[in-house]
Motif scaffolding. Structure first.
Motif, PDB file in Angstrom:
ATOM      1  N   SER A   1      22.045   5.107   3.801  1.00 34.95           N
ATOM      2  CA  SER A   1      20.754   5.068   4.491  1.00 34.95           C
ATOM      3  C   SER A   1      20.261   3.626   4.592  1.00 34.95           C
ATOM      4  N   VAL A   2      20.567   2.817   3.557  1.00 36.43           N
ATOM      5  CA  VAL A   2      20.174   1.403   3.546  1.00 36.43           C
ATOM      6  C   VAL A   2      21.390   0.571   3.138  1.00 36.43           C
ATOM      7  N   LEU A   3      21.701  -0.463   3.937  1.00 35.89           N
ATOM      8  CA  LEU A   3      22.841  -1.332   3.648  1.00 35.89           C
ATOM      9  C   LEU A   3      22.381  -2.771   3.567  1.00 35.89           C
ATOM     10  N   ILE A   4      22.816  -3.454   2.505  1.00 34.49           N
ATOM     11  CA  ILE A   4      22.507  -4.872   2.337  1.00 34.49           C
ATOM     12  C   ILE A   4      23.819  -5.637   2.203  1.00 34.49           C
ATOM     13  N   PRO A   5      23.838  -6.949   2.501  1.00 34.53           N
ATOM     14  CA  PRO A   5      25.092  -7.715   2.425  1.00 34.53           C
ATOM     15  C   PRO A   5      25.545  -7.955   0.984  1.00 34.53           C
ATOM     16  N   THR A   6      26.844  -8.119   0.820  1.00 31.84           N
ATOM     17  CA  THR A   6      27.411  -8.289  -0.521  1.00 31.84           C
ATOM     18  C   THR A   6      27.121  -9.675  -1.103  1.00 31.84           C
ATOM     19  N   GLN A   7      26.452 -10.542  -0.346  1.00 30.69           N
ATOM     20  CA  GLN A   7      26.008 -11.810  -0.938  1.00 30.69           C
ATOM     21  C   GLN A   7      25.043 -11.548  -2.094  1.00 30.69           C
ATOM     22  N   ASN A   8      24.468 -10.357  -2.123  1.00 37.78           N
ATOM     23  CA  ASN A   8      23.536 -10.002  -3.203  1.00 37.78           C
ATOM     24  C   ASN A   8      24.241  -9.361  -4.396  1.00 37.78           C
ATOM     25  N   LEU A   9      25.571  -9.250  -4.304  1.00 32.06           N
ATOM     26  CA  LEU A   9      26.301  -8.492  -5.321  1.00 32.06           C
ATOM     27  C   LEU A   9      26.203  -9.127  -6.708  1.00 32.06           C
TER      28      LEU A   9
ATOM     29  N   GLU B   1       0.815  -1.216   0.000  1.00 32.39           N
ATOM     30  CA  GLU B   1       0.000   0.000   0.000  1.00 32.39           C
ATOM     31  C   GLU B   1       0.853   1.273   0.000  1.00 32.39           C
ATOM     32  N   GLN B   2       2.091   1.158   0.497  1.00 35.07           N
ATOM     33  CA  GLN B   2       2.928   2.362   0.611  1.00 35.07           C
ATOM     34  C   GLN B   2       3.533   2.744  -0.736  1.00 35.07           C
ATOM     35  N   ASP B   3       3.573   4.048  -1.015  1.00 37.30           N
ATOM     36  CA  ASP B   3       4.252   4.520  -2.218  1.00 37.30           C
ATOM     37  C   ASP B   3       5.754   4.295  -2.053  1.00 37.30           C
ATOM     38  N   PRO B   4       6.396   3.678  -3.040  1.00 42.34           N
ATOM     39  CA  PRO B   4       7.843   3.430  -2.907  1.00 42.34           C
ATOM     40  C   PRO B   4       8.642   4.731  -2.930  1.00 42.34           C
ATOM     41  N   LEU B   5       9.789   4.703  -2.255  1.00 45.51           N
ATOM     42  CA  LEU B   5      10.703   5.837  -2.212  1.00 45.51           C
ATOM     43  C   LEU B   5      12.014   5.433  -2.863  1.00 45.51           C
ATOM     44  N   THR B   6      12.672   6.387  -3.494  1.00 47.98           N
ATOM     45  CA  THR B   6      13.975   6.120  -4.108  1.00 47.98           C
ATOM     46  C   THR B   6      15.054   6.188  -3.032  1.00 47.98           C
ATOM     47  N   GLU B   7      15.848   5.134  -2.913  1.00 45.66           N
ATOM     48  CA  GLU B   7      16.891   5.066  -1.901  1.00 45.66           C
ATOM     49  C   GLU B   7      18.254   4.817  -2.538  1.00 45.66           C
ATOM     50  N   GLN B   8      19.289   5.367  -1.891  1.00 41.61           N
ATOM     51  CA  GLN B   8      20.655   5.015  -2.245  1.00 41.61           C
ATOM     52  C   GLN B   8      21.045   3.822  -1.384  1.00 41.61           C
ATOM     53  N   VAL B   9      21.146   2.645  -2.011  1.00 40.45           N
ATOM     54  CA  VAL B   9      21.431   1.412  -1.283  1.00 40.45           C
ATOM     55  C   VAL B   9      22.922   1.107  -1.400  1.00 40.45           C
ATOM     56  N   LEU B  10      23.507   0.658  -0.293  1.00 39.41           N
ATOM     57  CA  LEU B  10      24.931   0.345  -0.261  1.00 39.41           C
ATOM     58  C   LEU B  10      25.089  -1.132   0.080  1.00 39.41           C
ATOM     59  N   ALA B  11      25.753  -1.880  -0.810  1.00 40.52           N
ATOM     60  CA  ALA B  11      26.041  -3.292  -0.555  1.00 40.52           C
ATOM     61  C   ALA B  11      27.427  -3.389   0.078  1.00 40.52           C
ATOM     62  N   VAL B  12      27.504  -3.991   1.286  1.00 44.06           N
ATOM     63  CA  VAL B  12      28.768  -4.108   2.029  1.00 44.06           C
ATOM     64  C   VAL B  12      28.835  -5.487   2.677  1.00 44.06           C
ATOM     65  N   ASN B  13      30.006  -5.822   3.218  1.00 42.66           N
ATOM     66  CA  ASN B  13      30.109  -7.077   3.983  1.00 42.66           C
ATOM     67  C   ASN B  13      30.286  -6.766   5.466  1.00 42.66           C
TER      68      ASN B  13
END
Length: 821
Positions: free
Chosen positions: A198-206, A110-122
């Motif tokens: 602002s948002v960090l995800i693991p580098t397993q998704n790289l 239901e929420q309108d999506p927002l544009t984010e700068q995502v950073l992939a790190v380990n």
């Protein structure tokens, strides 16, 4: 004795209210300016020093040498560099690869999506950097590939007051949203951090983000490699190991051909080093901080000089006091203490007023400099302010203390005191000093303003106004080839064209992988030509409406045509810079000389247009509808921008608000899953030069303050001159001197001093501004008119300041003037 000194100091302070006010106000302005700019400069110089291992943290860079001797350096590095370094360099303690991309995120359908700068790190990211975990388990930040760590600001944005831990955040990767579970919340990056997140995800998704080829290629670069070295390791001693490592990784033949070099840049060197590419870090030209630091010191120094000149000018009124005190036994040392004490008292009062000014002006300054600085009053700050007051009192009071305490009692009491000669010349030198640097600041202000006007008004080779850019909502992904992404964007464009056909204001809609206002640059591609020489160019994938939508001029051949099916398969268009670079005399029908490129030909040449800012020269550019034409033959690919196709809408003037509202309604029907993110081209172009605009405003403010302080000094000096020459002016008026001759009499000396100041200031300003303009590939000329304007402005201000006292002297009755003597 000290009590007596304080009593006399206050008595003199209140006895001469006008001159005390001028001195205190002038010093206060200088202190406020110095505090505000000093806070900004210290913040710039302190970037990344808050990390406990900052002296051991480095960013890797890579450099290739082409066969024709050109070097291609990047701080964006291949993914494969990280594991290669870890397995070959034992001195590396921790290493992380930072891959930044822009995409949509939301918490529910239901929420309108927002544009984010995502950073992939380990996990090593948090062992290298001291970003504080404020909610969650630091030991299990990335417990699985679907974990996500968010900043405090992002947590408030998505979850409000709800505990975000174990909440789901959906992030779009490729064509679909993927659910990530929030495991931790970390503090927002400090203002003096070169790494933003602002948002960090693991580098397993790289691999899902860059593809298998991107994970293994040495010539595809995406993100940045950061590492810490073990204590006591000298990075220079690793050069030989890096060379051996790269020779083994590439093979002797390719290594010798490319001279592929790896190096390390200290973390604390990144923010103020423009010699290396910025990568994902926030980088500023160090010249700006030096300029601002110089302005702060100059304004404060001018205020101190102002204090000295006024104190020397008033020395005649205190001559008898010094003479009598010396006659009854006062020694010179005690008199120096007295005058230094008065200077310290005045500087303390000025410090209090200056801090008040700084507090009041801080919100304005933060808005001016785009910072969030705050004045803190801890023990260190208070001690620094007291030391600054002491320093100011020593500098501002040293010459008056020496001069006043050195009067001979006999000469003073007999009325034979003469302040001309060396003392008069010193006073003139101080006036010249003040106005020299004030004129330098005025010239700097005018130069920066004119350069900004030039870059904002220069013909960029395409239409800037009445053009809107709109994000398509499609994002590059290894799972989806570029041509498919462009096909989807093109299909959506056709629907938009149909739905918007009822809006007469919308004239043309085009689709392209990039638009000219994306400041990080377009695709940069390299290939080996038929002579096996490395060659590179910029590229953009566009449709047939791109050139008409932006009003780009064709100088040879034709545009892409939807009526010619082969154009979408094999046609390319180049700019004039590419024609010159590749040496084509008749470019129409030519092809790129690389042996691996699929069948293609040049059908048109466009006039050079500025697809990057005016800081950089126009380089070779190729436009193509079919990405395979270029991707088939390149060996290097540099993506400095997120490849998100965009729409460019050319419209006629009319009701902009109504038009945008109508486009938004259509967009929500056509692409309800994508946010309506749009910008006007002319507005975005204006933001490309924000750094220069901020510098212009700060320099203008500094120049204005410097002129005000210098004029306060001139006002006081002119007032004292008129008092000293009261009898002379009275005699001249009795003998029939005209009002204009008296004005000229008073103004003559100051006019000469300002003229000398201009002669000194002009070459200094010319050199400083010439160096600053080197940062622009396209710039104004420093003509004589610009310097003449600054000199005349300074002279006019000086005349207006001094003439007030001249006019006052004209209206004094000569009888009163002569009686006063």
């Amino acid at each position: 004795m000290i009590r007596n000194y304080i009593k006399i100091a206050f008595r003199n302070l209140f006895k001469n209210k006008v001159y005390s006010s001028i001195n205190i106000f002038g010093l206060a302005i200088g202190i406020a300016c110095c505090l505000l700019i000093g806070m900004y400069v210290i913040n710039e110089w302190s970037y990344d020093t808050f990390h406990s291992k900052s002296d051991r943290i480095y960013r890797a860079w890579v450099n290739e040498t082409t066969p024709d001797g050109r070097e291609i350096m990047n701080t964006a590095t291949p993914v494969i560099l990280g594991p290669t370094l870890k397995s070959n360099i034992p001195e590396i303690e921790h290493l992380t690869y930072l891959y930044q991309f822009s995409n949509l995120a939301k918490t529910s359908e239901e929420q309108d999506p927002l544009t984010e700068q995502v950073l992939a790190v380990n996990d090593d990211f948090f062992k290298i950097f001291d970003f504080k975990v404020i909610n969650g388990n630091r030991e299990a930040l990335f417990s699985s590939p679907s974990s996500v760590v968010i900043s405090k600001e992002a947590a408030e944005r998505y979850f409000g007051n709800v505990d975000p831990i174990q909440q789901v955040l959906s992030i779009r990767t490729g064509d679909e949203y993927r659910d990530f579970t929030v495991t931790s919340v970390i503090e927002n990056p400090p203002s003096n951090s070169s790494i933003r997140y602002s948002v960090l995800i693991p580098t397993q998704n790289l691999e899902d983000l860059v593809g298998q080829q991107g994970m293994e290629s040495w010539f595809n670069i995406f993100g940045s490699t950061y590492l810490t070295l073990s204590e006591g390791t000298d990075p220079k001693q690793l050069d030989a190991k890096f060379a051996s490592m790269m020779e083994g990784a590439l093979g002797p033949e390719l290594y010798e051909e490319t001279n592929y070099t790896v190096g390390l840049q200290p973390l604390t060197d990144i923010h103020l080093n423009t010699e290396l590419p910025a990568g994902i870090a926030v980088v500023t030209d160090p010249a700006y901080t030096y300029i601002l630091a110089a302005i702060a010191m100059l304004v404060l120094l001018i205020a101190c000089v102002n204090f000295m000149t006024l104190s020397i000018s008033r020395s005649t009124s205190r001559a008898k006091e010094v003479g009598i005190r010396k006659t009854i036994g006062a020694v010179r040392q005690h008199l120096m203490y007295q005058f230094w004490g008065e200077s310290f008292l005045m500087s303390l009062l000025a410090m209090g007023v200056g801090i008040t000014f700084a507090e009041v002006l801080l919100p304005f300054f933060n808005d001016l400099s785009q910072t969030t600085l705050q004045l803190s009053y801890n023990l260190e700050t208070v001690g620094s302010l007291l030391l600054l007051s002491l320093f100011i009192s020593l500098i501002a009071g040293i010459y008056p203390a020496l001069i006043l305490s050195g009067f001979r009692p006999v000469e003073v009491l007999k009325g034979r005191l003469n302040l001309s000669g060396d003392k008069g010349r010193f006073q003139q030198f101080m006036v010249v000093f003040q106005f020299s640097f004030s004129i330098v600041l005025v010239i700097g202000t005018i130069t920066i303003y004119k350069q900004l006007q030039y870059v904002q008004n220069k013909n960029l080779g395409y239409q800037e106004d009445q053009v809107l850019q709109l994000e398509s909502g499609f994002t590059n992904s290894p799972q989806v080839p570029i041509n498919q992404i462009l096909e989807r964007a093109s299909s959506r464009k056709q629907i938009l064209e149909t739905e918007l056909s009822s809006l007469p204001d919308v004239q043309v809609i085009s689709t392209s992988s990039f638009t000219p206002v994306q400041t990080a640059g377009w695709f940069r591609m390299g290939f080996y030509n038929d002579q096996e020489q490395s060659t590179d160019f910029h590229a953009n994938f566009v449709d047939a409406d791109f050139i008409p939508a932006l009003g780009i001029k064709l100088i040879a051949g034709r545009n892409f045509s939807e009526n010619n099916p082969s154009d979408s398969r094999r046609a390319i268009i180049v700019n004039k810079a590419a024609v010159d670079y590749f040496g084509w005399e008749n470019p129409i029908g030519q092809r790129l000389s690389g042996k691996d490129f699929i069948d293609h030909e040049i059908i048109g040449v466009v006039e050079d247009f500025h697809y990057e800012s005016l800081h950089t020269p126009i380089e070779p550019l190729i436009l193509a509808q079919n990405p395979e034409i270029l991707l088939s033959g390149i060996s290097n690919l540099n993506i400095r921008n997120s490849f998100d196709p965009r729409y460019t809408l050319k419209f006629s003037s009319g009701n902009l608000e109504g038009m945008v509202s109508s486009i938004q309604e259509v967009w929500q029907q056509v692409a309800p899953e994508a946010p309506f993110n749009y910008t006007f081209i002319d507005e975005v172009l204006d933001t490309q030069y924000r750094r220069e605009q901020r510098l212009s405003r700060i320099v203008t403010t500094g120049a204005t303050l410097a002129i005000i302080i210098a004029c306060l000094g001139l006002f006081g000096l002119a007032s004292l001159m008129v008092v000293r020459r009261t009898k002379e002016i009275g005699v001249r008026k009795v003998l029939g001197a005209s009002a204009s001759s008296i004005v000229l009499l008073v103004n003559k000396e100051f006019t000469q001093l300002v003229a000398i100041a201009f002669i000194i200031a002009a070459p200094i300003a010319w050199y400083a501004m010439s160096q600053w303009l080197q940062d622009f590939a396209y710039r104004i000329d420093l003509g004589i008119g610009l310097f003449a304007l600054a000199g005349l402005a300074a002279l006019a201000v000086a005349w207006l300041t001094v003439s007030y006292q001249s006019v006052k002297a004209i209206f004094v009755n000569p009888v009163e003037s002569l009686r006063s003597e």
